[in-house]
Motif scaffolding. Sequence first.
Motif, PDB file in Angstrom:
ATOM      1  N   GLY A  94      20.930 -25.724   9.311  1.00  0.00           N
ATOM      2  CA  GLY A  94      20.081 -24.831   8.532  1.00  0.00           C
ATOM      3  C   GLY A  94      20.847 -23.630   8.010  1.00  0.00           C
ATOM      4  O   GLY A  94      20.669 -23.219   6.857  1.00  0.00           O
ATOM      5  N   SER A  95      21.710 -23.070   8.856  1.00  0.00           N
ATOM      6  CA  SER A  95      22.509 -21.918   8.430  1.00  0.00           C
ATOM      7  C   SER A  95      23.456 -22.308   7.295  1.00  0.00           C
ATOM      8  O   SER A  95      23.593 -21.574   6.308  1.00  0.00           O
ATOM      9  N   SER A  96      24.128 -23.455   7.438  1.00  0.00           N
ATOM     10  CA  SER A  96      25.060 -23.895   6.398  1.00  0.00           C
ATOM     11  C   SER A  96      24.344 -24.154   5.078  1.00  0.00           C
ATOM     12  O   SER A  96      24.836 -23.788   4.007  1.00  0.00           O
ATOM     13  N   ALA A  97      23.180 -24.806   5.165  1.00  0.00           N
ATOM     14  CA  ALA A  97      22.425 -25.092   3.944  1.00  0.00           C
ATOM     15  C   ALA A  97      21.962 -23.799   3.271  1.00  0.00           C
ATOM     16  O   ALA A  97      22.026 -23.669   2.040  1.00  0.00           O
ATOM     17  N   THR A  98      21.516 -22.837   4.078  1.00  0.00           N
ATOM     18  CA  THR A  98      21.078 -21.565   3.514  1.00  0.00           C
ATOM     19  C   THR A  98      22.234 -20.808   2.876  1.00  0.00           C
ATOM     20  O   THR A  98      22.099 -20.234   1.790  1.00  0.00           O
ATOM     21  N   ILE A  99      23.384 -20.808   3.560  1.00  0.00           N
ATOM     22  CA  ILE A  99      24.567 -20.167   2.985  1.00  0.00           C
ATOM     23  C   ILE A  99      24.938 -20.823   1.662  1.00  0.00           C
ATOM     24  O   ILE A  99      25.279 -20.142   0.685  1.00  0.00           O
ATOM     25  N   ALA A 100      24.867 -22.152   1.622  1.00  0.00           N
ATOM     26  CA  ALA A 100      25.200 -22.862   0.394  1.00  0.00           C
ATOM     27  C   ALA A 100      24.267 -22.475  -0.744  1.00  0.00           C
ATOM     28  O   ALA A 100      24.703 -22.182  -1.866  1.00  0.00           O
ATOM     29  N   ILE A 101      22.967 -22.455  -0.457  1.00  0.00           N
ATOM     30  CA  ILE A 101      21.993 -22.136  -1.500  1.00  0.00           C
ATOM     31  C   ILE A 101      22.161 -20.695  -1.985  1.00  0.00           C
ATOM     32  O   ILE A 101      22.215 -20.422  -3.196  1.00  0.00           O
ATOM     33  N   LEU A 102      22.270 -19.765  -1.036  1.00  0.00           N
ATOM     34  CA  LEU A 102      22.381 -18.360  -1.421  1.00  0.00           C
ATOM     35  C   LEU A 102      23.726 -18.057  -2.080  1.00  0.00           C
ATOM     36  O   LEU A 102      23.808 -17.218  -2.980  1.00  0.00           O
ATOM     37  N   SER A 103      24.785 -18.755  -1.655  1.00  0.00           N
ATOM     38  CA  SER A 103      26.084 -18.573  -2.312  1.00  0.00           C
ATOM     39  C   SER A 103      26.043 -19.072  -3.749  1.00  0.00           C
ATOM     40  O   SER A 103      26.596 -18.441  -4.659  1.00  0.00           O
ATOM     41  N   ALA A 104      25.379 -20.220  -3.957  1.00  0.00           N
ATOM     42  CA  ALA A 104      25.255 -20.745  -5.315  1.00  0.00           C
ATOM     43  C   ALA A 104      24.445 -19.797  -6.197  1.00  0.00           C
ATOM     44  O   ALA A 104      24.816 -19.518  -7.338  1.00  0.00           O
ATOM     45  N   LEU A 105      23.334 -19.306  -5.653  1.00  0.00           N
ATOM     46  CA  LEU A 105      22.519 -18.369  -6.418  1.00  0.00           C
ATOM     47  C   LEU A 105      23.284 -17.079  -6.700  1.00  0.00           C
ATOM     48  O   LEU A 105      23.199 -16.516  -7.801  1.00  0.00           O
ATOM     49  N   GLY A 106      24.047 -16.617  -5.700  1.00  0.00           N
ATOM     50  CA  GLY A 106      24.844 -15.417  -5.899  1.00  0.00           C
ATOM     51  C   GLY A 106      25.908 -15.612  -6.962  1.00  0.00           C
ATOM     52  O   GLY A 106      26.170 -14.712  -7.772  1.00  0.00           O
ATOM     53  N   GLY A 107      26.531 -16.795  -6.964  1.00  0.00           N
ATOM     54  CA  GLY A 107      27.535 -17.086  -7.974  1.00  0.00           C
ATOM     55  C   GLY A 107      26.953 -17.126  -9.376  1.00  0.00           C
ATOM     56  O   GLY A 107      27.553 -16.606 -10.328  1.00  0.00           O
ATOM     57  N   LEU A 108      25.780 -17.740  -9.494  1.00  0.00           N
ATOM     58  CA  LEU A 108      25.124 -17.787 -10.801  1.00  0.00           C
ATOM     59  C   LEU A 108      24.748 -16.391 -11.281  1.00  0.00           C
ATOM     60  O   LEU A 108      24.933 -16.045 -12.455  1.00  0.00           O
ATOM     61  N   LEU A 109      24.216 -15.598 -10.351  1.00  0.00           N
ATOM     62  CA  LEU A 109      23.842 -14.239 -10.720  1.00  0.00           C
ATOM     63  C   LEU A 109      25.068 -13.421 -11.114  1.00  0.00           C
ATOM     64  O   LEU A 109      25.041 -12.648 -12.077  1.00  0.00           O
ATOM     65  N   ALA A 110      26.169 -13.613 -10.373  1.00  0.00           N
ATOM     66  CA  ALA A 110      27.404 -12.893 -10.700  1.00  0.00           C
ATOM     67  C   ALA A 110      27.958 -13.317 -12.053  1.00  0.00           C
ATOM     68  O   ALA A 110      28.513 -12.498 -12.797  1.00  0.00           O
ATOM     69  N   GLU A 111      27.797 -14.603 -12.386  1.00  0.00           N
ATOM     70  CA  GLU A 111      28.284 -15.100 -13.673  1.00  0.00           C
ATOM     71  C   GLU A 111      27.483 -14.504 -14.826  1.00  0.00           C
ATOM     72  O   GLU A 111      28.028 -14.168 -15.877  1.00  0.00           O
ATOM     73  N   VAL A 112      26.168 -14.368 -14.613  1.00  0.00           N
ATOM     74  CA  VAL A 112      25.301 -13.820 -15.657  1.00  0.00           C
ATOM     75  C   VAL A 112      25.438 -12.303 -15.755  1.00  0.00           C
ATOM     76  O   VAL A 112      25.413 -11.732 -16.853  1.00  0.00           O
ATOM     77  N   THR A 113      25.576 -11.652 -14.618  1.00  0.00           N
ATOM     78  CA  THR A 113      25.671 -10.188 -14.595  1.00  0.00           C
ATOM     79  C   THR A 113      27.088  -9.779 -14.201  1.00  0.00           C
ATOM     80  O   THR A 113      27.964  -9.656 -15.031  1.00  0.00           O
ATOM     81  N   SER A 114      27.307  -9.554 -12.894  1.00  0.00           N
ATOM     82  CA  SER A 114      28.621  -9.200 -12.363  1.00  0.00           C
ATOM     83  C   SER A 114      28.595  -9.382 -10.852  1.00  0.00           C
ATOM     84  O   SER A 114      27.513  -9.387 -10.245  1.00  0.00           O
ATOM     85  N   PRO A 115      29.769  -9.532 -10.224  1.00  0.00           N
ATOM     86  CA  PRO A 115      29.787  -9.619  -8.754  1.00  0.00           C
ATOM     87  C   PRO A 115      29.138  -8.411  -8.092  1.00  0.00           C
ATOM     88  O   PRO A 115      28.445  -8.553  -7.078  1.00  0.00           O
ATOM     89  N   ARG A 116      29.342  -7.227  -8.649  1.00  0.00           N
ATOM     90  CA  ARG A 116      28.767  -6.019  -8.053  1.00  0.00           C
ATOM     91  C   ARG A 116      27.237  -6.080  -8.061  1.00  0.00           C
ATOM     92  O   ARG A 116      26.583  -5.706  -7.078  1.00  0.00           O
ATOM     93  N   THR A 117      26.670  -6.530  -9.168  1.00  0.00           N
ATOM     94  CA  THR A 117      25.208  -6.634  -9.257  1.00  0.00           C
ATOM     95  C   THR A 117      24.669  -7.644  -8.261  1.00  0.00           C
ATOM     96  O   THR A 117      23.648  -7.402  -7.599  1.00  0.00           O
ATOM     97  N   ALA A 118      25.351  -8.781  -8.132  1.00  0.00           N
ATOM     98  CA  ALA A 118      24.903  -9.807  -7.193  1.00  0.00           C
ATOM     99  C   ALA A 118      24.956  -9.297  -5.753  1.00  0.00           C
ATOM    100  O   ALA A 118      24.063  -9.584  -4.939  1.00  0.00           O
TER     101      ALA A 118
END
Length: 417
Positions: free
Chosen positions: A357-381
């Motif tokens: 469960g922890s690994s799956a959650t990390i994967a999902i949140l990391s993917a979402l964070g990466g997408l958000l960083a791509e659209v905005t910036s790493p700092r915003t994410a």
Amino acid sequence: MSARRSLGRRFGWLWASYAVSAYGSGLGFGALPLIAVLVLQASPAQVSVLAALGPAVGALLALPLGPWVEFHRKRQVMIAMDLARFAVLLTIPVAYALGRLSFGQLLVVSAVVATAKIAFNAASGAFLKALVRPDDLLVANARFESTTWSSIALGPPLGGAAVGLFGPVVTIVADALSYLLSALGITAIRGHEDRPRRTCAGRVRAGELLDGWRHLLTHRGLRALYLNQLLVGGLIMATEPLLAVLLLGELGFPPWQYGLAFAVPCVGGLIGSRLARRVVARHGQHRIIRTVGTLRAIWLIGLAFVQPGVVGLATVIAVEFAIIISMSLYNPVLATYRLEQTPKDRVVRTLSAWSIGSSATIAILSALGGLLAEVTSPRTAIAVAGVVILASPLLLPGRPETDRPAPERPAHVSTIA
């Protein structure tokens, strides 16, 4: 004092094996994102995919391993998982030397390492519960926690210096060799270990794959702590690749400063883990879980304000120190409570379910964070993660837990002698 007394030679070998692999991993801390950025010039989205896909595939592959590990000798499983990590990590320096290193290979290595880690941790948790007395579990878990943070304190700056002197894959070699040494140490643990036996023949039943989650979600205290840990751990880990891109890329931190930023705060890990037994004895398990579980969630937002230069480095160190001292006090208390509240015949499946469960959650949140960083910036994410994590204390148990472990079920398994 109980924290100072020996827990036995067998525990000593287990602790030594854990220490050597922990120090190897400390040297290789952040090695895959570092290689992706410095060797393959990966983008923020690719670095986040690397952080997300490996744990996600690892969690999927580890799903059937819980029941399998439950019904096998735990030492054999631990040795096999160490050797698997040793072998797969060595493929990176070989491919680098031949000029064939690719982003796809990093993804495969990440997935195999994540799978082996889940299986190893589940087996070692069950082995530890059978190895030490119940009133020594907190002492044992605190020693593992202390070793973890001391290895991160020493490993990253040494690893960063080694990368600067010998190239980007040298820490991967050290990490691989540490797993080989760990396997040898576990082999040296003496004492008879019965093979757990089923009374029912045949393959793993579908229901057994869900036994771990069934126990976690029907136990009131574990359910609250599990959901809280998924959110907190997932958000903290999801910011790591974003912070790597921010520090190494946008802000131009050299690798040694990047390592130093995570090494110095680990002194807090030594402090927190050494305090665990005493503060629980004084204030009680529930109060520590509730109070420290809240404190560890309030600091992450500070990473969104990192600036270049010495001030930025000091900011990262201060924020990480606050997070780590809270986590290192909280983690052994949580680990002890989890083992206390789990019957012996379901420890592996429960720990596997927790890790998956922890690994799956990390994967999902990391993917979402990466997408958000791509659209905005790493700092915003990072800022968004810091805001969301502030809601996590609402998931902590509201009153002292009175649940007790369910009865053992010898019809399924006989535990380690």
